[in-house]
Design a protein around this motif. Structure first.
Motif, short mmCIF file in Angstrom:
data_model
loop_
_atom_site.label_atom_id
_atom_site.label_comp_id
_atom_site.label_asym_id
_atom_site.label_seq_id
_atom_site.Cartn_x
_atom_site.Cartn_y
_atom_site.Cartn_z
N VAL A 172 17.49 -33.41 12.94
CA VAL A 172 16.50 -32.33 12.90
C VAL A 172 15.97 -32.13 14.32
O VAL A 172 15.31 -33.01 14.88
N ALA A 173 16.29 -30.98 14.89
CA ALA A 173 15.84 -30.67 16.25
C ALA A 173 15.70 -29.16 16.36
O ALA A 173 16.38 -28.41 15.65
N PRO A 174 14.81 -28.68 17.24
CA PRO A 174 14.57 -27.24 17.32
C PRO A 174 15.79 -26.47 17.79
O PRO A 174 16.63 -26.99 18.54
N GLN A 175 15.88 -25.23 17.32
CA GLN A 175 16.94 -24.34 17.78
C GLN A 175 16.36 -22.93 17.92
O GLN A 175 15.21 -22.71 17.56
N GLN A 176 17.12 -21.99 18.42
CA GLN A 176 16.64 -20.63 18.60
C GLN A 176 16.97 -19.79 17.38
O GLN A 176 18.07 -19.89 16.82
N ASN A 177 16.02 -18.97 16.97
CA ASN A 177 16.26 -17.95 15.95
C ASN A 177 16.38 -16.63 16.73
O ASN A 177 15.43 -16.22 17.39
N THR A 178 17.53 -16.02 16.66
CA THR A 178 17.79 -14.85 17.52
C THR A 178 17.58 -13.52 16.79
O THR A 178 17.94 -12.47 17.32
N HIS A 179 17.01 -13.57 15.59
CA HIS A 179 16.90 -12.33 14.80
C HIS A 179 15.61 -11.55 15.05
O HIS A 179 15.50 -10.40 14.60
N SER A 180 14.64 -12.14 15.73
CA SER A 180 13.35 -11.46 15.88
C SER A 180 13.42 -10.35 16.92
O SER A 180 14.10 -10.49 17.94
N LYS A 181 12.69 -9.25 16.63
CA LYS A 181 12.68 -8.10 17.56
C LYS A 181 11.25 -7.60 17.68
O LYS A 181 10.52 -7.55 16.69
N LEU A 182 10.88 -7.19 18.89
CA LEU A 182 9.57 -6.61 19.10
C LEU A 182 9.77 -5.15 19.48
O LEU A 182 10.44 -4.84 20.46
N ILE B 162 5.25 -4.01 17.01
CA ILE B 162 5.50 -4.67 15.72
C ILE B 162 6.68 -5.63 15.88
O ILE B 162 7.77 -5.21 16.29
N LEU B 163 6.41 -6.87 15.57
CA LEU B 163 7.47 -7.87 15.66
C LEU B 163 8.07 -8.06 14.27
O LEU B 163 7.35 -8.36 13.31
N THR B 164 9.36 -7.85 14.17
CA THR B 164 10.01 -8.13 12.89
C THR B 164 10.75 -9.45 13.03
O THR B 164 11.51 -9.65 13.97
N ALA B 165 10.45 -10.33 12.10
CA ALA B 165 11.04 -11.68 12.16
C ALA B 165 11.64 -12.02 10.82
O ALA B 165 11.24 -11.48 9.78
N HIS B 166 12.58 -12.90 10.86
CA HIS B 166 13.19 -13.43 9.65
C HIS B 166 12.95 -14.93 9.67
O HIS B 166 13.58 -15.63 10.45
N LEU B 167 12.05 -15.39 8.85
CA LEU B 167 11.79 -16.84 8.85
C LEU B 167 12.78 -17.50 7.90
O LEU B 167 12.80 -17.18 6.70
N SER B 168 13.58 -18.38 8.43
CA SER B 168 14.57 -19.05 7.58
C SER B 168 13.86 -19.78 6.44
O SER B 168 12.70 -20.17 6.57
N LYS B 169 14.58 -19.98 5.35
CA LYS B 169 14.00 -20.74 4.23
C LYS B 169 13.58 -22.11 4.75
O LYS B 169 14.25 -22.67 5.64
N ALA B 170 12.50 -22.65 4.21
CA ALA B 170 11.99 -23.96 4.61
C ALA B 170 12.08 -24.14 6.13
O ALA B 170 12.96 -24.83 6.63
N SER B 171 11.17 -23.51 6.84
CA SER B 171 11.27 -23.57 8.30
C SER B 171 9.92 -23.65 8.99
O SER B 171 8.91 -23.18 8.48
N TRP B 172 9.93 -24.27 10.15
CA TRP B 172 8.80 -24.27 11.10
C TRP B 172 9.20 -23.34 12.23
O TRP B 172 10.33 -23.42 12.73
N ASN B 173 8.30 -22.43 12.60
CA ASN B 173 8.64 -21.39 13.58
C ASN B 173 7.60 -21.30 14.68
O ASN B 173 6.39 -21.37 14.41
#
Ligand code: AHR
Length: 497
Positions: A467-477, A481-492
């Motif tokens: 378990v180690a941090p990684q980048q979520n590349t789906h967010s856009k500003l 308005i920032l649209t984000a996709h929070l993965s299931k069971a996730s810390w962001n």
């Protein structure tokens, strides 16, 4: 399913006190011996402190560290830990039933804290001792010189006073397990008189009084009310302790336990303010949540440990991925109470229910919970913003209306940065989110870091960081308005600048 969040630079809770990212080192298990201190280890410095551990603590950017206990402090003679090491006594350590060699004591710990860039939050023994030992210790650490105890410090090689600012008046004195356990009345009186003497020695110090060892204690919140009533003029903070666990292996219920913390904090605030009103006082008592974490994995193993050994592997929880999610939610809870929770201590820091683990004579490594703690501590400094959140909810065994999303945000005006912390507790679905950031004109998305795993029970080891941090590349500003996709069971962690 969808969640929305609005953050506005004018909707402010308060400045985050950096000390909410504090931690704790107790003389317990392998926290000190075999943890921060291991002379003979290839990484040991000239004082015997492990440089690899120092580096990991620095990564967490820990501002303040509570010491030397915990339950241990309630039978501790601080004088055993000063002066030439070869003359220091070995003692039975009654709280954890081990042998304390006293190789590390006050001066060494202050030195170590400097190496990691942290202040010390020192606890005095109000179990077996009282006013006299406390005022002597304070004279030893904080008085410049020309008196018995301050000159003794100088003779030990510490010409300048340590100037320790924050002091705990005992530890968990409400707990029947505590050596020298006290009723609220007994404790309130000794806290007041000890605090009075300590502030005569050094009026610049701040004092933390014990509250309850958890919100489940039968004496909660009466213990706080009585203590505050008896010691209001001396104390600055009241302490809260609570540990969380998933003993029934019910993850949705476990992940909702930050609501217990939230309720506990609100109840203690209410109790403080009731006594404030009762006493017609102008002073507001602040909260120090100086023991918090997940703690349950090691309970059975601890029962097998033989008494009277040196630094046995006590309280060595191996944290999994779901623990890291709850830690994220607990950190967000502190941010939401930034106006009253001014200090906190993840209990503990190394080996003992800790984000950092070591092998004796070997490697050191990061548990899963290291990451949310590090992210909050590194990026969560500034002004806590009021999150206007709308989130779908769920019910669990003990809780109703649990928001799937937890949100907290910090605006760092100086660095012109905004960091948003989010937990998605939905175990099956990603959560689309719209975050309204229109008041932060000109800000751009720096990165969206996430901690995810398909296995809620995944653990890290010295060999493998599952378990180690990684980048979520789906967010856009776009257009504020920032649209984000929070993965299931996730810390962001979403960072803007
Ligand atoms: O952090 C472990 C123990 O938990 C501490 O010694 C005590 O204060 C609490 O009960």
């Amino acid at each position: 399913l969808k969640a929305t969040l609005t953050l506005d630079k004018n909707y402010q809770i308060d400045k985050v006190d950096d000390r909410i990212y504090g931690s704790f080192i107790e003389h317990l298990g392998r926290a000190v011996y075999g943890g921060i201190y291991e002379p003979g280890h290839p990484e040991a410095d000239e004082q015997g402190f492990r440089k690899d551990v120092i580096e990991l603590v620095k990564e967490l950017n820990v501002p303040i560290i509570r010491y030397p206990g915990g339950n241990m402090v309630s039978a501790y003679n601080w004088e055993d830990g000063i002066g030439p090491k070869e003359e220091r006594p070995r003692r039975l350590e009654l709280a954890w039933r081990t042998i304390e060699t006293n190789e590390v004591g006050t001066n060494e710990f202050v030195d170590w804290a400097k190496k990691v860039g942290a202040e010390v939050m020192m606890a005095v023994n109000l179990g077996t001792r009282g006013i006299d030992a406390a005022r002597n210790l304070l004279e030893y650490t904080n008085h410049p010189g020309g008196t018995y105890w301050s000159d003794l410090r100088r003779s030990h090689g510490y010409e300048e006073p340590h100037n320790i600012k924050t002091w705990c008046l005992g530890n968990e004195m409400d707990g029947p397990w505590q050596i020298g356990h006290k009723t609220a009345y007994e404790y309130g009186r000794i806290a007041n008189e000890t605090g009075k003497a300590m502030k005569l020695v050094d009026p610049t110090i701040e004092l933390v009084a014990c509250g309850s060892s958890s919100s489940e204690m039968p004496t909660f919140p009466e213990y706080e009310a009585t203590t505050l009533d008896l010691a209001y003029d001396q104390i600055d903070y009241i302490s809260l302790h609570q540990y969380y666990g998933n003993r029934s292996n019910d993850t949705p219920n476990f992940l909702a336990k930050n609501l217990t913390m939230d309720h506990f904090i609100k109840s203690v605030i209410a109790t403080c303010d009731y006594i404030k009103a009762k006493r017609r006082s102008k002073k507001t008592i602040k909260l120090s949540f100086d023991e918090w974490n997940v703690w349950y994995h090691s309970n059975d193993a601890d029962k097998q440990i033989e008494p009277w050994t040196i630094a046995p592997p006590q309280l060595e929880d191996h944290y999994n991925f779901e623990d890291a999610l709850l830690i994220g939610s607990l950190l967000i809870t502190f941010l939401k109470h930034a106006d009253r929770v001014k200090m906190a201590a993840m209990a503990q820091l190394v080996n003992v229910i800790a984000p950092i683990m070591t092998e004796n004579e070997g490697r050191s490594w990061k548990q899963t919970i290291f990451y949310p703690y590090m992210h909050a501590s590194v990026y969560g400094r500034g002004i806590s913003l009021k999150p206007i959140l709308s989130s779908p909810k769920y019910d669990s065994r003990e809780f109703t209306d649990v928001p799937y999303i937890d949100a907290g945000a910090v605006y760092n005006e100086e660095n012109e940065e905004v960091t948003i912390f989010l937990v998605n507790k939905h175990l099956e679905s990603a959560m689309p989110m719209d975050i309204d950031l229109r008041s932060f004109e000109g800000y751009e998305l720096v990165e969206h870091i996430e901690l995810v795993s398909d296995d809620l029970k995944a653990v890290n080891t010295a060999d493998h960081q599952a378990v180690a941090p990684q980048q979520n590349t789906h967010s856009k500003l776009d257009g504020g308005i920032l649209t984000a996709h929070l993965s299931k069971a996730s810390w962001n962690v979403i960072r803007l600048r």
